[in-house]
Design an enzyme around this catalytic site. Structure first.
Site, PDB file in Angstrom:
ATOM      1  NE  ARG A 136       1.533  12.660   9.940  1.00 29.67           N
ATOM      2  CZ  ARG A 136       1.332  11.570  10.660  1.00 29.67           C
ATOM      3  NH1 ARG A 136       1.716  11.529  11.924  1.00 29.67           N
ATOM      4  NH2 ARG A 136       0.770  10.500  10.117  1.00 29.67           N
ATOM      5  CG  ASN A 166      -2.795  -3.447  12.347  1.00 29.68           C
ATOM      6  OD1 ASN A 166      -2.039  -4.293  11.866  1.00 29.68           O
ATOM      7  ND2 ASN A 166      -3.657  -2.743  11.613  1.00 29.68           N
ATOM      8  CE  LYS A 199       4.375   7.886   4.202  1.00 29.75           C
ATOM      9  NZ  LYS A 199       3.547   7.822   5.437  1.00 29.75           N
ATOM     10  CG  LEU A 206      -1.813  -1.227   1.383  1.00 32.93           C
ATOM     11  CD1 LEU A 206      -2.731  -1.066   2.582  1.00 32.93           C
ATOM     12  CD2 LEU A 206      -2.626  -1.462   0.120  1.00 32.93           C
TER      13      LEU A 206
END
Ligand code: UD1
Ligand code: CA
Length: 486
Positions: free
Chosen positions: A19, A184, A26, A12
């Site tokens: 941020r 998780n 990213k 994913l």
């Protein structure tokens, strides 16, 4: 592992990464010489993979381009685009449908799901997750970690038998759920033929209005399937990169791992915390790395070579028993026993034969330097071929550029150039020729000849200018007697 049916992997990577405050997606930010996402792909290496599908969205074009051009190892990746970010569950659905996995509901193959921003994940950990998943016949297996600070992360809710009954996101959790420290990691193994129908039943009824992949756990559980948690030994592996400080933190963890591996393989580092080795670099034995050494890209270093302090070697092949000090070497090849530096700059296309030396403040570019030849200091050798045993003196320049085009200089074996000589290319200096100091060579020099030019002329009636004294009397007669202080 070999008895396993091939696994498919979904990565994913559609998120924006706000941020990071970056114009670069990213997952493309580099750590130890390769994009974050590529580290994740490398972590899949130990699995018997059939397909790797990456879900891209933000900066999709750039991500695909960079990944296609930089992947060195592993299974080639496929890409699917999630145009609108509707949650992790939606992203996985898109991957499952868009990539036509070899279908048939009777086929009990698995799909691994990982996030593209978790570069510290290790192949062993994914392999352990897949093994536990198969051995326990789970429908879904979640890699979890126990953290002191679980802020922002999904909490694992286990039933009385220790199986996972659901995962609750931080922002949807109750007070008692927030006290749970098992989180998780967003790394999962699912039975593929159960995952697709489970995802069809999830709804965006949560505080973010997104389709949560985590909700598939509860769907599977309420249909009577088994969901297990596998706790990661090293919670570091779960670190998801959201900002630049986490990026730096992950970079340093990866660097430590790489350095440890090389020290175990026989490389000395005077200060591992100041030694920077990219992930695809290869080192021989008894290599010694001094502080401030950066080995980048696909560099390989031979045995007994000493590098540093403060040296950067990028995409270069360095032989045995070479020394490189305080220098930069890029896209170059150095044979055994060469000496470089201090303060040399070897630019792209430098090729040093055995025992060649490039010394202080010398620069080379696209230059082949023969066996045992020396460029000891303050020279520029560019677009040149130099024979064996030549000595290129202090201040010799190959003038390779006429303002429009680059030209070649050919220097034969045993040539000696003089200080501050200029070799104006295209030009060739025959074997054993000598170039005098200050010569400007514009024509080919025959073998064994001396090329000299522009000797200084004398002016005998010269008077050196004198410094003016405050008294206005220049050059007052000197006395052997020291002057009084008063
Ligand atoms: C997710 C998990 C959370 C877990 C945490 C670990 C969910 C709902 N929550 O939360 O339980 O503790 O990871 O880091 O899954 N992505 C897409 N498309 C989307 C949304 C996300 O590709 O529509 C990608 C992101 O780029 C990212 C990954 O999925 O790589 C995780 O998404 P993110 O929004 O960061 O989930 P978290 O809130 O961190
Ligand atoms: Ca995240």
């Amino acid at each position: 592992m070999s008895t396993y049916r091939p696994i498919n992997a979904i990565v994913l990577a559609a998120g924006e990464g706000t941020r990071m405050r970056s114009s670069m997606p990213k997952v493309l930010h580099p750590l130890c010489g390769q994009p974050m996402l590529m580290h994740v792909i490398d972590s899949l290496a130990a699995l018997p993979l059939e397909r790797v599908v990456i879900v891209v969205g933000h900066g999709a074009h750039e991500v695909v381009e960079v990944m296609n051009s930089t992947q060195i190892t592993g299974k080639p990746c496929e890409f699917v685009e999630q145009a609108v970010r509707r949650g992790t569950g939606d992203a996985v659905s898109i991957a499952l449908t868009a990539a036509t996995f070899d279908d048939g509901d009777d086929v009990e193959d698995d799909v691994i799901v990982v996030a593209g921003d978790q570069p510290l994940l290790r192949p062993e950990t994914l392999a352990a997750l897949a093994t536990a998943h198969r051995e326990q016949g789970a429908a879904a297996s979640v890699l979890t970690a126990v953290l002191d600070n679980a802020d922002g992360l999904g909490r694992i809710i286990r039933d009385k038998d220790g199986f996972v009954s659901r995962i609750v996101e931080h922002r949807d959790a109750s007070g008692s759920e927030l006290a749970i420290q098992e989180i998780n990691t967003s790394i999962y193994c699912f039975r593929r033929n159960l995952l697709a129908p489970a995802l069809r039943r999830i709804t965006p009824t949560n505080s973010q209005g997104e389709f949560y992949l985590t909700d598939a756990v509860e769907v599977l559980r309420s249909a009577g399937h088994k969901v297990i948690a596998v706790v990661a030994d090293d919670a570091d592996e779960a670190l998801g990169i959201n900002d630049r400080s986490q990026l730096a933190q992950a970079d340093s963890v990866l660097r430590e791992r790489i350095n440890l591996k090389w020290m175990q393989a026989g490389v000395s580092m005077v200060d591992p915390s100041r030694t920077y080795i990219d992930v695809h670099v290869k080192l021989g034995t008894d290599v010694r790395l001094l502080p401030g050494t950066m080995l980048q890209g696909t560099t390989t270093i031979g045995n007994d070579t000493v590098i540093g302090p403060d040296s950067r070697i990028e995409n270069s092949v360095i032989g045995n028993q070479v020394t490189i000090a305080n220098s930069t070497v890029v896209d170059s090849v150095l044979a055994d026993t060469c000496k470089v530096g201090p303060y040399a700059h070897l630019r792209a296309g430098t090729d040093l034969a055995g025992g060649a030396q490039i010394g202080a403040f010398a620069e080379t570019k696209n230059a082949r330097i023969g066996k045992g030849s020396k460029v000891p200091h303050l020279a520029y050798v560019g677009d040149a071929v130099v024979g064996a045993r030549a000595n290129i003196a202090c201040g010799t320049i190959t003038a390779n550029y006429d303002g429009a085009n680059k030209h070649q200089t050919v220097i034969g074996d045993d040539v000696h150039t003089g200080s501050n000589s200029v070799l104006v290319a295209p030009v060739s200096i025959g074997d054993g020729a000598t170039v005098a100091s200050g010569a400007v060579v514009t024509r080919d020099v025959p073998a064994g000849a001396l090329a000299k030019g522009m000797p200084a002329r004398f002016q005998l009636d010269y008077e050196r200018p004198q410094k003016k004294r405050a008294s206005g009397v220049p050059n007052a007669p000197q006395s052997d007697l020291p002057e009084s202080d008063t």
